[in-house]
Motif scaffolding. Sequence first.
Motif, short mmCIF file in Angstrom:
data_model
loop_
_atom_site.label_atom_id
_atom_site.label_comp_id
_atom_site.label_asym_id
_atom_site.label_seq_id
_atom_site.Cartn_x
_atom_site.Cartn_y
_atom_site.Cartn_z
N VAL A 106 0.82 -1.21 0.00
CA VAL A 106 0.00 0.00 0.00
C VAL A 106 0.86 1.26 0.00
CG1 VAL A 106 -1.66 1.32 1.37
CG2 VAL A 106 -1.99 -1.12 1.04
N TYR A 111 0.78 3.28 -5.07
CA TYR A 111 -0.42 3.43 -4.26
C TYR A 111 -0.25 4.44 -3.14
CZ TYR A 111 -1.65 -0.90 -6.61
OH TYR A 111 -1.91 -1.85 -7.54
N TYR A 114 -1.65 8.02 -3.56
CA TYR A 114 -3.12 8.10 -3.45
C TYR A 114 -3.55 7.98 -1.99
CZ TYR A 114 -2.93 7.33 -8.48
OH TYR A 114 -2.65 7.44 -9.80
N LEU A 115 -2.89 7.09 -1.26
CA LEU A 115 -3.21 6.92 0.15
C LEU A 115 -2.91 8.20 0.92
CD1 LEU A 115 -4.08 5.08 2.47
CD2 LEU A 115 -1.70 4.36 2.67
N THR A 116 -1.78 8.84 0.62
CA THR A 116 -1.42 10.09 1.28
C THR A 116 -2.47 11.16 1.03
OG1 THR A 116 0.93 9.56 1.11
CG2 THR A 116 0.36 11.87 1.47
#
Length: 132
Positions: A106, A111, A114-116
């Motif tokens: 992740v 990815y 996007y997670l941040t």
Amino acid sequence: MDSFSEYIDLSTYLARTFGVIYLAVGLGMFLYRESYIVLFRRLTENIDFVLMGGFVAVAGGMAMVSYHNIWVNDWRVIITIVGWIALIKGLMLLIMPGYIRTFRGVLLVRYGKYLTVAILLFGLALSYFGFF
């Protein structure tokens, strides 16, 4: 001024608290990405940390589910969903500690960005609901 509810309701308090936490983590992930990647990998490799995270998530999730199980058609349901996710995640970590390793990818470059962004936006939304 006898109780906490006279100052601020629980939903607002939790939105403020989690908003600040998510903003801090999101900002940390944005500014110190490599450190977060190393930290996350170390955490997933150490079963002690995984189990401790499970205990904390179950305790926090259970508290939120017990005291803030509000299923309404407004922003407060977000807090309830966060509580249920924490509880389920904590139970999964305690029952299947190796499961956390499936999330190692992740934080990879593809990815992780996007997670941040998602964490920062979530923190902004909760902060907005909590402070404004």
